[in-house]
Design a protein around this motif. Structure first.
Motif, PDB file in Angstrom:
ATOM      1  N   UNK A  17       0.813  -1.216   0.000  1.00 23.20           N
ATOM      2  CA  UNK A  17       0.000   0.000   0.000  1.00 23.20           C
ATOM      3  C   UNK A  17       0.845   1.263   0.000  1.00 23.20           C
ATOM      4  N   UNK A  18       1.971   1.235   0.672  1.00 23.99           N
ATOM      5  CA  UNK A  18       2.847   2.412   0.681  1.00 23.99           C
ATOM      6  C   UNK A  18       3.304   2.719  -0.736  1.00 23.99           C
ATOM      7  N   UNK A  19       3.682   1.693  -1.473  1.00 20.17           N
ATOM      8  CA  UNK A  19       4.151   1.883  -2.841  1.00 20.17           C
ATOM      9  C   UNK A  19       3.024   2.343  -3.757  1.00 20.17           C
ATOM     10  N   UNK A  20       1.824   1.826  -3.545  1.00 26.78           N
ATOM     11  CA  UNK A  20       0.677   2.241  -4.352  1.00 26.78           C
ATOM     12  C   UNK A  20       0.400   3.723  -4.155  1.00 26.78           C
ATOM     13  N   UNK A  21       0.383   4.164  -2.901  1.00 26.66           N
ATOM     14  CA  UNK A  21       0.125   5.576  -2.605  1.00 26.66           C
ATOM     15  C   UNK A  21       1.239   6.454  -3.149  1.00 26.66           C
ATOM     16  N   UNK A  22       2.477   6.032  -2.973  1.00 25.84           N
ATOM     17  CA  UNK A  22       3.615   6.824  -3.430  1.00 25.84           C
ATOM     18  C   UNK A  22       3.597   7.026  -4.940  1.00 25.84           C
ATOM     19  N   UNK A  23       3.288   5.978  -5.682  1.00 24.48           N
ATOM     20  CA  UNK A  23       3.393   6.039  -7.136  1.00 24.48           C
ATOM     21  C   UNK A  23       2.177   6.641  -7.820  1.00 24.48           C
ATOM     22  N   UNK A  24       1.027   6.644  -7.167  1.00 27.86           N
ATOM     23  CA  UNK A  24      -0.188   7.124  -7.826  1.00 27.86           C
ATOM     24  C   UNK A  24      -0.820   8.350  -7.170  1.00 27.86           C
ATOM     25  N   UNK A  25      -0.687   8.482  -5.855  1.00 26.76           N
ATOM     26  CA  UNK A  25      -1.432   9.524  -5.148  1.00 26.76           C
ATOM     27  C   UNK A  25      -0.576  10.673  -4.625  1.00 26.76           C
ATOM     28  N   UNK A 123       3.241  -1.603 -14.403  1.00 31.91           N
ATOM     29  CA  UNK A 123       3.785  -0.243 -14.386  1.00 31.91           C
ATOM     30  C   UNK A 123       2.961   0.665 -15.302  1.00 31.91           C
ATOM     31  N   UNK A 124       2.526   0.158 -16.438  1.00 30.39           N
ATOM     32  CA  UNK A 124       1.675   0.943 -17.331  1.00 30.39           C
ATOM     33  C   UNK A 124       0.357   1.305 -16.654  1.00 30.39           C
ATOM     34  N   UNK A 125      -0.214   0.349 -15.930  1.00 26.05           N
ATOM     35  CA  UNK A 125      -1.462   0.619 -15.212  1.00 26.05           C
ATOM     36  C   UNK A 125      -1.231   1.680 -14.138  1.00 26.05           C
ATOM     37  N   UNK A 126      -0.095   1.589 -13.453  1.00 26.83           N
ATOM     38  CA  UNK A 126       0.248   2.601 -12.443  1.00 26.83           C
ATOM     39  C   UNK A 126       0.319   3.980 -13.083  1.00 26.83           C
ATOM     40  N   UNK A 127       0.926   4.060 -14.278  1.00 26.85           N
ATOM     41  CA  UNK A 127       1.028   5.347 -14.973  1.00 26.85           C
ATOM     42  C   UNK A 127      -0.344   5.884 -15.339  1.00 26.85           C
ATOM     43  N   UNK A 128      -1.241   5.017 -15.783  1.00 31.10           N
ATOM     44  CA  UNK A 128      -2.589   5.453 -16.151  1.00 31.10           C
ATOM     45  C   UNK A 128      -3.357   5.934 -14.924  1.00 31.10           C
ATOM     46  N   UNK A 129      -3.301   5.155 -13.851  1.00 24.67           N
ATOM     47  CA  UNK A 129      -4.015   5.542 -12.626  1.00 24.67           C
ATOM     48  C   UNK A 129      -3.464   6.848 -12.076  1.00 24.67           C
TER      49      UNK A 129
END
Length: 286
Positions: A17-25, A123-129
């Motif tokens: 979750x930390x990585x998800x928040x860091x990369x998208x939010x 990684x592509x999905x992360x960029x889109x989000x």
């Protein structure tokens, strides 16, 4: 095979979750908060200056067009801070199995090409989000402007601008993916998470410095083959300028093709190199 690998890789990433928040939010939230502070400070300083000069500060103003958020988000979602945040997630995704020595456990359950492409897909999905969240932050930026200055709201987008906005977003998306693919190649070649993080950043920093001093000191043409092929950031900026126009000196078709070639090579060559290297790699101890 690829779908299974993508589903598994996406699930693994979602648990961090930390990585998800860091990369998208993180970047969109900071941009939205910074926008509120920027408008408030600008309004406060402007009112103080107008009052000191005995000027009327209650002048009528036009409504804030929320449609401008589309162009703002498309043009800014590949800024340096976004690239670094997404790179941190990408480096973890690409090199995590080397770090935790889990390749030998999962490589027997799927083919190697699918495993690598699944990581790239996440990684592509992360960029889109992240781009979608940046769009929301852009709306917040303009809403804050309307609220602080007491202006109305409107929404309009010229039909001719929609295509340009879409192309600008596509270029920004490709730039993010291209930047992280350098990390993929570094991760596969070195088997190091640190290298996957440092190499793209260091290379990008060197390229940005060279892009600033190269044309002036070495007398090189920014639109020539050499710089357009060596500097993917310059190729991205050139294509972005061509889309956003109009320019005082419009770019020629030859320069645009050079930029497209440079950006494509820096996207496809790291991906192809990583796939070839990974297929020949001994993972018995990883």
């Amino acid at each position: 095979m690829l779908v299974d690998a993508l589903r598994a890789e996406g699930y693994r990433f979602s648990l961090n979750r930390v990585l998800v928040v860091l990369s998208t939010l993180l970047t969109p939230v900071l941009f939205a908060i910074g926008g509120v502070l920027f408008h408030w400070i600008t309004k406060t300083k402007g009112d103080e200056a107008a009052k000191a000069a005995n000027l009327d500060i209650n002048l009528p103003s036009e409504a804030v067009n929320l449609g401008d958020a589309l162009g703002l988000a498309a043009g800014a979602c590949a800024n340096g801070f976004v690239l670094i945040c997404v790179l941190i997630a990408a480096a973890t995704i690409y090199a995590g199995d080397y770090r935790w020595e889990t390749w030998r456990l999962i490589s027997a359950r799927n083919d190697r090409t699918s495993l690598i492409l699944a990581k790239v897909g996440v990684v592509k999905i992360v960029a889109i989000v992240g781009s979608l969240f940046f769009l929301i932050a852009s709306f917040c930026f303009l809403l804050a402007q309307a609220f602080v200055y007491g202006r109305g709201l409107s929404f309009s987008v010229n039909g001719g601008d929609v295509g340009g906005i879409a192309l600008t977003w596509l270029l920004s998306y490709i730039r993010i993916v291209q930047f992280t693919l350098v990390g993929l190649l570094a991760a596969v070649m070195t088997r190091s998470l640190l290298a996957a993080l440092i190499v793209p950043w260091a290379l990008g920093f060197i390229q940005s410095i060279f892009g600033q001093i190269g044309p002036a000191l070495l007398g090189m043409d920014p639109g020539g083959w050499t710089l357009q092929l060596l500097l993917p950031g310059l190729a991205y900026d050139t294509l972005k300028a061509a889309v956003e126009g109009p320019l005082e000196a419009p770019l020629t078709g030859a320069v645009i093709w050079r930029s497209l070639t440079g950006l494509a090579l820096w996207t496809l060559v790291p991906l192809g190199g990583a796939l070839v290297w990974f297929k020949r790699q001994d993972l018995s101890k990883e």
